[in-house]
Structures are given as structure tokens and as C-alpha cells.
Scaffold this active site. Structure first.
Site, PDB file in Angstrom:
ATOM      1  N   PHE A 133      74.286  46.415  51.813  1.00 11.18           N
ATOM      2  CA  PHE A 133      73.013  45.900  52.316  1.00 11.18           C
ATOM      3  C   PHE A 133      72.759  46.484  53.710  1.00 11.18           C
ATOM      4  O   PHE A 133      73.666  46.510  54.547  1.00 11.18           O
ATOM      5  CB  PHE A 133      73.062  44.372  52.376  1.00 11.18           C
ATOM      6  N   ASP A 204      81.473  41.195  52.182  1.00 12.81           N
ATOM      7  CA  ASP A 204      80.223  40.439  52.243  1.00 12.81           C
ATOM      8  C   ASP A 204      80.040  39.786  50.865  1.00 12.81           C
ATOM      9  O   ASP A 204      79.980  40.482  49.842  1.00 12.81           O
ATOM     10  CB  ASP A 204      79.066  41.396  52.571  1.00 12.81           C
ATOM     11  N   TYR A 229      71.837  30.635  51.513  1.00 14.64           N
ATOM     12  CA  TYR A 229      70.468  30.348  51.044  1.00 14.64           C
ATOM     13  C   TYR A 229      70.190  30.930  49.666  1.00 14.64           C
ATOM     14  O   TYR A 229      69.127  30.705  49.114  1.00 14.64           O
ATOM     15  CB  TYR A 229      69.416  30.864  52.044  1.00 14.64           C
ATOM     16  N   LYS A 230      71.146  31.696  49.102  1.00 17.27           N
ATOM     17  CA  LYS A 230      70.917  32.272  47.774  1.00 17.27           C
ATOM     18  C   LYS A 230      71.463  31.318  46.708  1.00 17.27           C
ATOM     19  O   LYS A 230      70.888  30.262  46.481  1.00 17.27           O
ATOM     20  CB  LYS A 230      71.585  33.648  47.687  1.00 17.27           C
ATOM     21  N   ARG A 376      64.131  42.817  40.036  1.00 10.22           N
ATOM     22  CA  ARG A 376      65.362  42.006  40.004  1.00 10.22           C
ATOM     23  C   ARG A 376      65.080  40.637  39.411  1.00 10.22           C
ATOM     24  O   ARG A 376      64.089  39.995  39.770  1.00 10.22           O
ATOM     25  CB  ARG A 376      65.877  41.739  41.425  1.00 10.22           C
TER      26      ARG A 376
END
Ligand SMILES: Cc1ncc(COP(=O)(O)O)c(C=O)c1O
Length: 417
Positions: A133, A204, A229-230, A376
Site C-alpha cells: 500500500f 501490515d 476500520y475495515k 473490488r
């Protein structure tokens, strides 16, 4: 003065004392999902657990409202980052007391990488891949420039990572699951190979925590960080977590040496002295309201079995792949088909991917788009079931078959994609 020894929280035992929840069958009803929406973007922002409003409301009205400043002690605000860290720790295979909450993932990977580089002073290479990322890479660039010691951020293709491990490498710095394609690294194998070459690892786990079982202690990882938050449904801007292996925790240097990571924050010493263990990775005042929202979400996570989540996720993803490939052969799968080689999302390449996603969202099927051409779909079995998969596939078929995506209104690019 508060003594750190007295503050050590008892590790939550909720999983032992409360009944297990069946994934989806029991958990679906614990989330708010707007009617008419099929939500396949929980890999970006998880859905809202119903318990959040009540929990945050109580913190606002009772703890903040009535207790005021006393709540730092009486309501346990001060020890919250460690208590919540232990609850996350259960989901990522971390030892009790090895995970601390706070800040954002960008800051936590910075701290982890800084500590790892400090522990490997003779070597100069940070090895990562071009599927990482961007913020992880940007933070590494910034750290390397700040250190000014001639480190190199070396990027290779994901398939080349293993062959690129060598005695030059100080730190292997990877995201386990690729945010675009869902491709998953073999964390156990890469960590073992790295350890054999005295390379430290920083993982990560943004697309792993709550998506699949992770075994940090078992694989022997050195550092790991992730967001909440995912898949963990902690809400927009929810605090990040940082794992430091217990064997390093008392010597890892906290590059961001804030007062909350001091051994005696309320002694207000003029010089910095790190707290023992992972507490030293705290920086400043914790975001109490955001942590409270996350705690309400963890009330669900405490009671589910991650193996069951994973089995459901793979079955739902297989079904989505099968439906889309049958209905829309023009969409090309970029997620690996092998179960062990993927996370909990399904991604397709399509030239009109952005516009097609806008058309889907207008039909109540919410996924997202990653440049240049990836659509996605996140699979979150706590609140997504087979009916959602079929409904999404029907909408995708309509958008592609009828060229709905070509309409001008779907070509307008928003700031957040
Ligand atoms: C793999 C990964 N790392 C880091 C981040 C961003 O971290 P932050 O919480 O600091 O915005 C994301 C955001 O989606 C991500 O997917």
C-alpha cells in the site's frame, strides 16, 4: 502519580464466559445495514455494529458528561489502548500484552519500521514489494530521509520477495494481503526464511485482521500493525494497532517518543524514558470515543470463531467468482483462485471499472474501485450472505450486459474512489 504496575488491565475473558455466535446466522442481526443496499465494501469501511451507538453514547453521557476528568481513572480510559490491544491480539495470534492501540496505521508502520531498523544497525536495505500500500512505502521513504543513514527501500514484484531475501536486508516490510488484488503472501514461510537470515519482519495486517486467522506468535513475526476500520468494523478513522514481539518489546526504540509512552508520564520528567513493553509505542492522548466504538464492535468479534469466518468467506468468494465469470466473461479475475493465496476480497479488471462501479452503487450494490482498472468486492461474512452475492452478481450482469456503465453520469470521478 499513577503507577503503571497497578494499571495493568486484566485480559478480557469474555470469550470464555459468553456464548459463541454463529457467523452470519447470529451476527447479521447485530449490524445496521440500510435496506436496499448490498454491501461489498467492508474491506474498506466495515458496517456499523448496532452496539456502537449505545456504547459511545454511554461514554459521552456518563463517562465524559458526569465523570469528567476523573474518567481517565474511574472509567479506565487510560488503560483502554492496552485492553483493546489484547482483544485485537486474540484475532491476530499475538501474545497477551503485545499489542497497543493508537494513532493511524501510517504512524504505526513508521514506528515499527523505525524500531526494526534501529535493531539492525549494520544493514541498509528495507525490502518490500510493488503491491504494498502506498502509505507504507511513503512512510518508509520519509523515515529513511529522516534517518539520513543511506538506507535503501528496495521494491520487487511480490513473486520475487522470497528470492530477494539476503544478508543485505535489514527489514522485510510487507502487507500480507494486497489491497488491490487480494493476493496473499505466505507469512509463515517468508517470516521463517527472514529469521534464518537475521532479517526482521514488519507485517501490515490491514486486510488480514478480521479477514482470516493470523498467527503472529506462531510464525515468529517481529512487528505488525493494522487498522480497525475495515474488517474489524471500528468505524471511520478507528485507531490502529501495533504488535511488538515480546522478545523485542523492552528494547525496541519508540521513534515517536511521546509522553504516553514514557515510563512515568505523570512524573512530567524533562527527559524521555521509555515504558516497559509495548506501552512505549503509545504516543499521545488516546482517542477515547473512537476506542469505545471499536470496543462495541469487539463485543461481536470476541464471540466468533475466525476459522468459521474464513470458511464462510472463501465459500462466498468462490460463489461470487463463479457467478461473475459465468455472467460477465469480459471481467477478468485478478484474485488468485487458490484459497491459501488470497485474502477476503474478490477483484476483477475491467476497462470501464470506475464507471461500472458507480453504476452498481447507484443500484445499491456497493463495492469500490482501485486505479487503474480494478473493481473490488469485499467479503465480510459477519453480515454478508449468499443472497447478497447473488444480488450483486445480477446487478453486475445488468450493468455490463446493457452497457449501463457507459452513461455520462457514471463517468464523473469523485475524490474518494
Ligand atoms: C494495506 C494498508 N496499509 C495502510 C493503509 C492506510 O493507513 P491509515 O489508516 O494510516 O490511513 C491502508 C488503507 O486502506 C491499507 O490498505
Amino acid at each position: 502519580m499513577i503507577s503503571r504496575d497497578l494499571e495493568q488491565p486484566k485480559i478480557e475473558t469474555m470469550t470464555e464466559t459468553r456464548s459463541r455466535l454463529r457467523v452470519y446466522d447470529d451476527t447479521r442481526a447485530l449490524f445496521h445495514l440500510p435496506s436496499g443496499v448490498t454491501y461489498l465494501d467492508g474491506n474498506s469501511l466495515g458496517a456499523l455494529p448496532l452496539g456502537v451507538a449505545e456504547r459511545v453514547g454511554r461514554v459521552i453521557n456518563v463517562e465524559w458528561g458526569d465523570e469528567l476528568i476523573r474518567a481517565w481513572n474511574s472509567a479506565g480510559w487510560y488503560v483502554q489502548p492496552r485492553k483493546v490491544g489484547d482483544r485485537i491480539g486474540r484475532l491476530i495470534g499475538a501474545e497477551p500484552g503485545s499489542v497497543i492501540m493508537g494513532d493511524t496505521l501510517s504512524l504505526k508502520v513508521y514506528q515499527a519500521l523505525a524500531a526494526a531498523l534501529d535493531m539492525s544497525p549494520q544493514r541498509r536495505v528495507v525490502l518490500s514489494d510493488d503491491g504494498n500500500f502506498p502509505t507504507d512505502l511513503y512512510m518508509a521513504e520519509g523515515l529513511i530521509a529522516t534517518l539520513g543513514r543511506g538506507h535503501e527501500l528496495r521494491l520487487v514484484a511480490p513473486e520475487q520477495v522470497e528470492a530477494s531475501l539476503s544478508e543485505e536486508v535489514a527489514v522485510l516490510y510487507l502487507t500480507e494481503v494486497d489491497y488491490r488484488t487480494g493476493r496473499r503472501h505466505d507469512m509463515a514461510r517468508l517470516t521463517a526464511k527472514a529469521r534464518a537470515l537475521d532479517i526482521l519482519t514488519v507485517w501490515d495486517l490491514a486486510h488480514s485482521a478480521g479477514a482470516l486467522p493470523v498467527d503472529l506468535a506462531g510464525v515468529g513475526a517481529d512487528f505488525a500493525a493494522g487498522c480497525t476500520y475495515k474488517y474489524l468494523n471500528g468505524g471511520p478513522g478507528a485507531p490502529a494497532f501495533l504488535y511488538v514481539a515480546p522478545r523485542h518489546a523492552d528494547r525496541a526504540r519508540a521513534a515517536l517518543s511521546g509522553w504516553m509512552g514514557h515510563a512515568r508520564p505523570f512524573a512530567f520528567d524533562l527527559g524521555y524514558a521509555p515504558a516497559g513493553g509495548v506501552e512505549r509505542m503509545r504516543v499521545g492522548t488516546p482517542a477515547v470515543l473512537a476506542l469505545a466504538a471499536l470496543e462495541a464492535s469487539l463485543d461481536i468479534w470476541d464471540r466468533v470463531d475466525l476459522d468459521e469466518v474464513r470458511a464462510r468467506s472463501l465459500a462466498l468468494a468462490d460463489r461470487l467468482i463463479e457467478e461473475i465469470e459465468r455472467r460477465c466473461p469480459v471481467l477478468k479475475l485478478v484474485t488468485p483462485r487458490a484459497h491459501e493465496a488470497r485474502g477476503s476480497q474478490v477483484s476483477f479488471v475491467f476497462e470501464g471499472g470506475y464507471a461500472a462501479m458507480q453504476a452498481l452503487i447507484a443500484r445499491g450494490v456497493i463495492g469500490d474501485f482501485r486505479a487503474p482498472d480494478i473493481m473490488r468486492f469485499g467479503i465480510t461474512p459477519l453480515y454478508i450472505g449468499e443472497a447478497d452475492i447473488v444480488r450483486a452478481a445480477e446487478a453486475i450482469e445488468e450493468v455490463i450486459r446493457d452497457a449501463v456503465w457507459r452513461r455520462p453520469e457514471y463517468q464523473v470521478v469523485n475524490a474518494v474512489t
